[in-house]
Design a protein around this motif. Structure first.
Motif, PDB file in Angstrom:
ATOM      1  N   ASN A   1      -1.195  -5.795   8.540  1.00 49.15           N
ATOM      2  CA  ASN A   1      -0.948  -6.922   7.047  1.00 49.15           C
ATOM      3  C   ASN A   1      -0.124  -6.247   6.085  1.00 49.15           C
ATOM      4  OD1 ASN A   1      -2.596  -5.728   5.100  1.00 49.15           O
ATOM      5  ND2 ASN A   1      -4.481  -7.134   5.216  1.00 49.15           N
ATOM      6  N   GLN A   2      -0.136  -7.011   5.266  1.00 49.49           N
ATOM      7  CA  GLN A   2       1.054  -6.586   4.675  1.00 49.49           C
ATOM      8  C   GLN A   2       0.320  -5.423   3.370  1.00 49.49           C
ATOM      9  OE1 GLN A   2      -0.578  -9.451   4.216  1.00 49.49           O
ATOM     10  NE2 GLN A   2      -1.326 -10.059   2.101  1.00 49.49           N
ATOM     11  N   LYS A   3      -0.366  -4.900   3.274  1.00 52.15           N
ATOM     12  CA  LYS A   3      -1.271  -3.991   2.479  1.00 52.15           C
ATOM     13  C   LYS A   3      -1.130  -2.624   3.464  1.00 52.15           C
ATOM     14  CE  LYS A   3      -4.174  -6.760  -0.807  1.00 52.15           C
ATOM     15  NZ  LYS A   3      -5.439  -7.029  -0.624  1.00 52.15           N
TER      16      LYS A   3
END
Length: 85
Positions: A25-27
């Motif tokens: 994901n974005q992390k």
């Protein structure tokens, strides 16, 4: 036609299997684990379940332990490939 994602790794301790899934994901990248128990039904056909009997619990715990160790290896490989890039 849907495309099926394959697990990054599998731990098989019959009848318990742990599948390790790579997600992002974005992390960043993370791993999750699913567990299943294999058995033959009354017709002799192989089935799977996500519930476990008392006799499966030690194998489930061992599969979880091995999955935990495998995730650390996968994370190290991810870090190494990031460092090489």
């Amino acid at each position: 036609m849907s495309e099926h994602k394959k697990p990054a790794a599998k731990i098989n301790l019959y009848p318990v299997t742990a599948a390790i899934w790579r997600n992002s994901n974005q992390k960043g990248v993370f791993f999750s684990v699913t567990f299943e128990r294999s058995f033959k039904d009354e017709a002799g056909k192989w089935q799977t379940a996500s519930t476990f009997n008392a006799s499966d619990l030690l194998l489930l715990a061992k599969a979880a332990d091995l999955a935990h160790s495998e995730i650390y290896k996968l994370r190290a490989a991810e870090k190494q490939s990031d460092d090489d890039a």
